[in-house]
Design a protein around this motif. Structure first.
Motif, PDB file in Angstrom:
ATOM      1  N   CYS A  44      62.969  97.044  -5.876  1.00 34.05           N
ATOM      2  CA  CYS A  44      62.228  95.615  -5.752  1.00 34.05           C
ATOM      3  C   CYS A  44      61.964  95.234  -7.003  1.00 34.05           C
ATOM      4  CB  CYS A  44      61.127  95.453  -5.374  1.00 34.05           C
ATOM      5  SG  CYS A  44      60.146  94.490  -5.322  1.00 34.05           S
ATOM      6  N   VAL A  66      60.247  92.737  -7.991  1.00 30.54           N
ATOM      7  CA  VAL A  66      59.258  91.105  -8.411  1.00 30.54           C
ATOM      8  C   VAL A  66      57.824  92.362  -7.527  1.00 30.54           C
ATOM      9  CG1 VAL A  66      60.467  89.434  -7.693  1.00 30.54           C
ATOM     10  CG2 VAL A  66      59.590  90.437  -5.351  1.00 30.54           C
ATOM     11  N   SER A  77      56.656  95.315  -3.041  1.00 25.93           N
ATOM     12  CA  SER A  77      57.494  96.769  -2.488  1.00 25.93           C
ATOM     13  C   SER A  77      56.255  98.002  -3.411  1.00 25.93           C
ATOM     14  CB  SER A  77      58.406  98.193  -2.039  1.00 25.93           C
ATOM     15  OG  SER A  77      59.353  96.538  -1.255  1.00 25.93           O
ATOM     16  N   CYS A 133      56.633  89.050  -1.582  1.00 25.01           N
ATOM     17  CA  CYS A 133      58.014  89.212  -1.542  1.00 25.01           C
ATOM     18  C   CYS A 133      58.754  87.590  -1.716  1.00 25.01           C
ATOM     19  CB  CYS A 133      58.111  89.712  -0.642  1.00 25.01           C
ATOM     20  SG  CYS A 133      59.733  90.230   0.383  1.00 25.01           S
ATOM     21  N   ILE A 134      60.071  87.951  -2.623  1.00 23.16           N
ATOM     22  CA  ILE A 134      60.868  86.524  -2.473  1.00 23.16           C
ATOM     23  C   ILE A 134      62.279  87.424  -1.297  1.00 23.16           C
ATOM     24  CG2 ILE A 134      60.686  86.357  -4.845  1.00 23.16           C
ATOM     25  CD1 ILE A 134      63.101  88.018  -5.375  1.00 23.16           C
ATOM     26  N   CYS A 150      64.517  89.184  -1.173  1.00 22.50           N
ATOM     27  CA  CYS A 150      66.102  89.319  -0.981  1.00 22.50           C
ATOM     28  C   CYS A 150      66.820  90.122  -0.685  1.00 22.50           C
ATOM     29  CB  CYS A 150      66.304  89.670  -3.268  1.00 22.50           C
ATOM     30  SG  CYS A 150      65.328  91.432  -3.489  1.00 22.50           S
ATOM     31  N   GLY A 151      65.873  91.277   0.070  1.00 24.07           N
ATOM     32  CA  GLY A 151      66.906  92.255   0.881  1.00 24.07           C
ATOM     33  C   GLY A 151      66.994  93.179   0.346  1.00 24.07           C
ATOM     34  N   CYS A 198      66.288  95.691  -1.249  1.00 24.53           N
ATOM     35  CA  CYS A 198      64.371  96.508  -0.273  1.00 24.53           C
ATOM     36  C   CYS A 198      65.631  97.699   1.312  1.00 24.53           C
ATOM     37  CB  CYS A 198      63.733  97.056  -0.248  1.00 24.53           C
ATOM     38  SG  CYS A 198      63.140  95.539   1.003  1.00 24.53           S
TER      39      CYS A 198
HETATM   40  S1  SF4 Z   1      63.008  91.916   0.056  1.00 20.95           S
HETATM   41 FE1  SF4 Z   1      62.427  94.319  -1.003  1.00 20.95          FE
HETATM   42  S2  SF4 Z   1      63.137  93.981  -2.164  1.00 20.95           S
HETATM   43 FE2  SF4 Z   1      63.445  91.996  -2.495  1.00 20.95          FE
HETATM   44  S3  SF4 Z   1      61.274  91.415  -3.067  1.00 20.95           S
HETATM   45 FE3  SF4 Z   1      61.106  91.464  -1.203  1.00 20.95          FE
HETATM   46  S4  SF4 Z   1      60.017  94.100  -1.009  1.00 20.95           S
HETATM   47 FE4  SF4 Z   1      61.310  93.451  -3.387  1.00 20.95          FE
END
Ligand code: SF4
Ligand code: SF4
Lengths: 310, 195
Positions: free
Chosen positions: B74, B76, B79, B94-95, B97-98, B100
């Motif tokens: 992750c 940022v 997680s 969480c941004i 981004c997928g 994780c």
């Molecule tokens: S999608 Fe997952 S990896 Fe991306 S920022 Fe959110 S928790 Fe972190």
């Protein structure tokens, strides 16, 4: 003893076409810069006239990259979280800084290269003026600056291969070959685009021939990487075999990348000459298409193959 | 004696699972899981040759890995693993981004369509903090799920693990799951009809 799935849940991957597109455009930019660097780093006089258009191609192809990255975030307005929450174990964290530093350095490089070739760039006037002094380049000459830009470019390209490569349980991605494969594909697509740009200027026969030779060499290297991947996937584990099966069944990979993107261009680019300009153009376009399709198949099949085992 | 620090985990005794999916449904209802995602589900396979065929149920959820790939990747730090060993997502950070979701080798995460962030099983921390069991455990009609503190040797889950042989999913990946299985048809064959 047979085991049959009756009902298996695989949560969908949120990655879509934007991810391979992002990797592709970044690769184009890095590849074009590599061609420019043949003159600025390796001092090949034959590439002198090519160095500047290649650098501009590199910059222009980089423009979609940040937009693709933002569009790929499902919370795009939170992109700044990437800048204030650095996670040293996350490849994306490193990549974020690389794709910020690389274009900045690239702009500086273009300004300095333009200056050395007597080309003034109005929007980079200020940078060019400061670059004309040694303080403006922090004592770096054009060569030093190009080595710095090239290093950032290579890292910016390689990070995506590591981004995929470190993901556990994705057998298609967990390969030491992937960074080399992606980088070779980046160089070949970037070089092919520079060839198209150059053919539309006042091309010199010798330069075109050398550029095509670079493309042919890189295509041959891509074949080497592809075959190495097939052998290692097929020979090491059942998971690898299943992934290879999926890869070979994927028309995007076999027909798109391998046949149209590598084999056909190798024929078209054979014995290059300025009399065969349209043929060279078609060959170069196919090389670029192949690079795009390679990204799509590696990302897509990599996710699909892992879904068999979760 | 239990240590101060808790480490929550779950044992799933597949001998007791009847494949009723009440865990899947109760999880969806409890946690507002969207239509196309799953925090908890039951995979089913059939093994054998007619007339000696057996259907296996393998309830799945986030394994709350001690060495969690989703946390590692992750960018940022949205997680994270909380003090009780539960892997969570900070939905405000969480941004989306997928990464994780792609990096979880168990497919235990999904993108929440409404919130546009990564979502996954939380071991129902909101219920556990009130002294309740996770919804899937509470609603399991076969009593196939045991939840508790793995650091407490006297807890039901620790005793169950001592008395029954347990296994985890994909131990080869080194993720150290905190979800354990008794008598599960796992780690043997590929999901898609291998021999
Ligand atoms: S999608 Fe997952 S990896 Fe991306 S920022 Fe959110 S928790 Fe972190
Ligand atoms: S099962 Fe997946 S989501 Fe859960 S902790 Fe492990 S890697 Fe993360």
């Amino acid at each position: 003893m047979n085991t049959q799935d009756v009902y298996v849940v695989v949560n969908a991957s949120p990655w879509n076409y934007l991810v391979p597109l992002y990797i592709f455009f970044k690769g184009l930019s890095v590849g074009a810069l590599c061609i420019s660097a043949v003159y600025t780093v390796f001092r090949s006089e034959r590439f002198k006239t090519l160095a500047f258009p290649a650098a501009i191609t590199s910059l222009l192809t980089f423009i979609p990259v940040p937009f693709l990255l933002l569009a790929d975030l499902h919370q795009p307005l939170r992109f700044w979280h990437l800048l204030v929450n650095f996670n040293p174990t996350s490849v994306i964290s490193w990549g974020t800084w690389l794709i910020i530093l690389y274009p900045l350095c690239l702009l500086w490089y273009i300004a300095r290269l333009g200056l050395s070739q007597g080309i003034s760039i109005p929007i980079l006037k200020g940078v060019q003026e400061s670059a004309s002094t040694s303080q403006g380049t922090f004592g770096l000459g054009l060569r030093g600056l190009s080595i710095l830009t090239l290093s950032l470019a290579l890292l910016a390209d390689l990070y995506t291969a590591f981004l995929l490569g470190v993901v556990k349980g994705k057998v298609l991605w967990n390969s030491a070959l992937l960074p080399g494969y992606f980088l070779t594909s980046a160089v070949v697509t970037g070089a092919a685009l520079v060839l198209i740009v150059y053919l539309n200027k006042k091309p010199e026969e010798k330069t075109v021939r050398t550029l095509v030779r670079i493309i042919q060499g890189a295509l041959a290297l891509e074949i080497f990487f592809a075959i190495s991947q097939w052998i290692t996937l097929g020979a090491t584990s059942l998971q690898g075999q299943k992934a290879l099966e999926l890869l070979w069944k994927d028309p995007v990979y076999l027909i798109g990348d391998i046949f149209l993107g590598i084999l056909v261009p190798l024929v078209l680019l054979n014995k290059p000459s300025l009399n065969k300009k349209p043929v060279l153009m078609i060959g170069a376009l196919l090389v670029i298409l192949g690079g795009l399709l390679l990204r799509f198949s590696i990302v897509g099949v990599g996710i699909q193959a892992a879904g068999l085992w979760n | 004696m239990p240590t101060e620090k808790k480490r929550y985990g779950m044992v799933i005794d597949t001998r007791k699972c009847v494949g009723c999916m009440s865990c899947t449904i109760s999880c969806k209802m409890e946690n507002g899981v969207t239509y196309d995602g799953f925090r908890s589900w039951v995979d089913m396979t059939e093994r054998g040759v007619f007339p000696r065929v057996k259907r296996n149920f393998i309830p799945k959820l986030c394994n709350h890995c001690e060495n969690a790939p989703c946390v590692t990747v992750c960018p940022v730090k949205a997680s994270y693993i909380n003090a009780d060993g539960v892997v969570l997502v900070d939905q405000k950070r969480c941004i989306g981004c997928g990464y994780c979701i792609v990096a979880c080798p168990y497919s235990a995460r999904y993108l929440h369509e409404g919130l546009k962030v990564a979502d996954k099983c939380t071991f129902c921390v909101h219920r556990v903090s009130m002294g309740l069991e996770p919804a899937c455990v509470h609603n399991c009609m076969g009593k196939a799920r045991i939840f508790g503190d793995l650091n407490d040797p006297l807890s039901e889950i620790s005793q169950y693990i001592t008395k029954n042989g347990v296994q985890t999913l994909r131990p080869d990946l080194g993720t150290n799951p905190n979800v354990f299985y008794v008598d599960a048809e796992i780690n043997k064959l590929p999901n898609k009809g291998g021999k």
